[in-house]
Design a protein around this motif. Structure first.
Motif, PDB file in Angstrom:
ATOM      1  N   LEU A 107       0.810  -1.203   0.000  1.00  0.00           N
ATOM      2  CA  LEU A 107       0.000   0.000   0.000  1.00  0.00           C
ATOM      3  C   LEU A 107       0.851   1.266   0.000  1.00  0.00           C
ATOM      4  O   LEU A 107       0.395   2.330  -0.398  1.00  0.00           O
ATOM      5  N   LEU A 108       2.103   1.141   0.440  1.00  0.00           N
ATOM      6  CA  LEU A 108       2.980   2.308   0.514  1.00  0.00           C
ATOM      7  C   LEU A 108       3.749   2.585  -0.766  1.00  0.00           C
ATOM      8  O   LEU A 108       4.425   3.603  -0.870  1.00  0.00           O
ATOM      9  N   ASP A 109       3.685   1.714  -1.747  1.00  0.00           N
ATOM     10  CA  ASP A 109       4.499   1.849  -2.954  1.00  0.00           C
ATOM     11  C   ASP A 109       4.339   3.213  -3.628  1.00  0.00           C
ATOM     12  O   ASP A 109       5.310   3.791  -4.100  1.00  0.00           O
ATOM     13  N   ASP A 110       3.125   3.735  -3.657  1.00  0.00           N
ATOM     14  CA  ASP A 110       2.907   5.023  -4.315  1.00  0.00           C
ATOM     15  C   ASP A 110       3.558   6.181  -3.547  1.00  0.00           C
ATOM     16  O   ASP A 110       3.824   7.236  -4.115  1.00  0.00           O
ATOM     17  N   PHE A 111       3.806   5.988  -2.251  1.00  0.00           N
ATOM     18  CA  PHE A 111       4.342   7.053  -1.406  1.00  0.00           C
ATOM     19  C   PHE A 111       5.840   6.907  -1.141  1.00  0.00           C
ATOM     20  O   PHE A 111       6.440   7.768  -0.499  1.00  0.00           O
ATOM     21  N   MET A 112       6.459   5.834  -1.626  1.00  0.00           N
ATOM     22  CA  MET A 112       7.856   5.569  -1.294  1.00  0.00           C
ATOM     23  C   MET A 112       8.823   6.666  -1.749  1.00  0.00           C
ATOM     24  O   MET A 112       9.735   7.009  -0.995  1.00  0.00           O
ATOM     25  N   PRO A 113       8.685   7.257  -2.924  1.00  0.00           N
ATOM     26  CA  PRO A 113       9.612   8.331  -3.283  1.00  0.00           C
ATOM     27  C   PRO A 113       9.588   9.477  -2.260  1.00  0.00           C
ATOM     28  O   PRO A 113      10.641   9.993  -1.869  1.00  0.00           O
ATOM     29  N   TYR A 114       8.395   9.848  -1.799  1.00  0.00           N
ATOM     30  CA  TYR A 114       8.283  10.910  -0.797  1.00  0.00           C
ATOM     31  C   TYR A 114       8.898  10.467   0.527  1.00  0.00           C
ATOM     32  O   TYR A 114       9.612  11.239   1.180  1.00  0.00           O
ATOM     33  N   ILE A 115       8.632   9.233   0.930  1.00  0.00           N
ATOM     34  CA  ILE A 115       9.168   8.728   2.198  1.00  0.00           C
ATOM     35  C   ILE A 115      10.689   8.702   2.155  1.00  0.00           C
ATOM     36  O   ILE A 115      11.357   9.135   3.103  1.00  0.00           O
ATOM     37  N   TYR A 116      11.293   8.245   1.063  1.00  0.00           N
ATOM     38  CA  TYR A 116      12.754   8.214   0.949  1.00  0.00           C
ATOM     39  C   TYR A 116      13.338   9.620   0.944  1.00  0.00           C
ATOM     40  O   TYR A 116      14.383   9.874   1.539  1.00  0.00           O
ATOM     41  N   LYS A 117      12.640  10.542   0.275  1.00  0.00           N
ATOM     42  CA  LYS A 117      13.099  11.932   0.233  1.00  0.00           C
ATOM     43  C   LYS A 117      13.111  12.524   1.636  1.00  0.00           C
ATOM     44  O   LYS A 117      14.095  13.143   2.060  1.00  0.00           O
ATOM     45  N   ARG A 118      12.033  12.316   2.385  1.00  0.00           N
ATOM     46  CA  ARG A 118      11.941  12.853   3.754  1.00  0.00           C
ATOM     47  C   ARG A 118      12.983  12.188   4.660  1.00  0.00           C
ATOM     48  O   ARG A 118      13.592  12.843   5.501  1.00  0.00           O
ATOM     49  N   PHE A 119      13.210  10.909   4.482  1.00  0.00           N
ATOM     50  CA  PHE A 119      14.205  10.205   5.289  1.00  0.00           C
ATOM     51  C   PHE A 119      15.593  10.776   5.007  1.00  0.00           C
ATOM     52  O   PHE A 119      16.385  10.995   5.923  1.00  0.00           O
ATOM     53  N   ALA A 120      15.892  11.031   3.739  1.00  0.00           N
ATOM     54  CA  ALA A 120      17.188  11.593   3.366  1.00  0.00           C
ATOM     55  C   ALA A 120      17.359  13.005   3.903  1.00  0.00           C
ATOM     56  O   ALA A 120      18.479  13.444   4.181  1.00  0.00           O
ATOM     57  N   GLU A 121      16.254  13.730   4.091  1.00  0.00           N
ATOM     58  CA  GLU A 121      16.302  15.082   4.646  1.00  0.00           C
ATOM     59  C   GLU A 121      16.497  15.074   6.156  1.00  0.00           C
ATOM     60  O   GLU A 121      16.668  16.119   6.756  1.00  0.00           O
ATOM     61  N   GLY A 122      16.425  13.899   6.764  1.00  0.00           N
ATOM     62  CA  GLY A 122      16.643  13.800   8.207  1.00  0.00           C
ATOM     63  C   GLY A 122      15.380  13.605   9.022  1.00  0.00           C
ATOM     64  O   GLY A 122      15.432  13.613  10.247  1.00  0.00           O
ATOM     65  N   CYS A 123      14.266  13.452   8.376  1.00  0.00           N
ATOM     66  CA  CYS A 123      13.006  13.239   9.086  1.00  0.00           C
ATOM     67  C   CYS A 123      12.884  11.752   9.406  1.00  0.00           C
ATOM     68  O   CYS A 123      12.591  10.938   8.540  1.00  0.00           O
ATOM     69  N   HIS A 124      13.127  11.411  10.660  1.00  0.00           N
ATOM     70  CA  HIS A 124      13.040  10.006  11.096  1.00  0.00           C
ATOM     71  C   HIS A 124      11.912   9.799  12.083  1.00  0.00           C
ATOM     72  O   HIS A 124      11.818   8.772  12.723  1.00  0.00           O
TER      73      HIS A 124
END
Length: 98
Positions: A73-90
């Motif tokens: 269900l998260l596949d459509d949101f993964m690019p955003y999640i990876y981007k936020r993770f790379a920005e330091g949002c954990h």
């Protein structure tokens, strides 16, 4: 860095992938010693059909295709999640940065 199907975001092997590889190696090792599928199933405490599927697949990585490319269900949101993770949002509750 976006994980591939076999590694998580930290670059470590996923537990499910490591488990499939370990079980596959154990099944093929016992088969090479001439063990029957039922005996291997009991020895490794695995379902008979799991042992049979692993025994019929000469390359264990072929079984990983079913696990690593499963839709979620998260596949459509993964690019955003990876981007936020790379920005330091954990933290899920951390607000968007301005």
């Amino acid at each position: 860095m976006a994980p591939d199907g076999t590694k998580d975001v930290n670059g470590r092997p996923r537990r499910i992938v490591a488990g499939i590889r370990e079980r596959g190696q154990a099944v093929h090792e016992l088969l090479s010693h001439g063990g029957p599928l039922g005996g291997i199933s009991r020895d490794l405490q695995l379902d008979y059909y799991t042992v049979r599927r692993q025994a019929r697949t000469p390359v264990v990585d072929d079984l990983l295709v079913q696990v690593t490319y499963r839709r979620t269900l998260l596949d459509d949101f993964m690019p955003y999640i990876y981007k936020r993770f790379a920005e330091g949002c954990h933290n899920v509750g951390q607000p968007d940065l301005p």
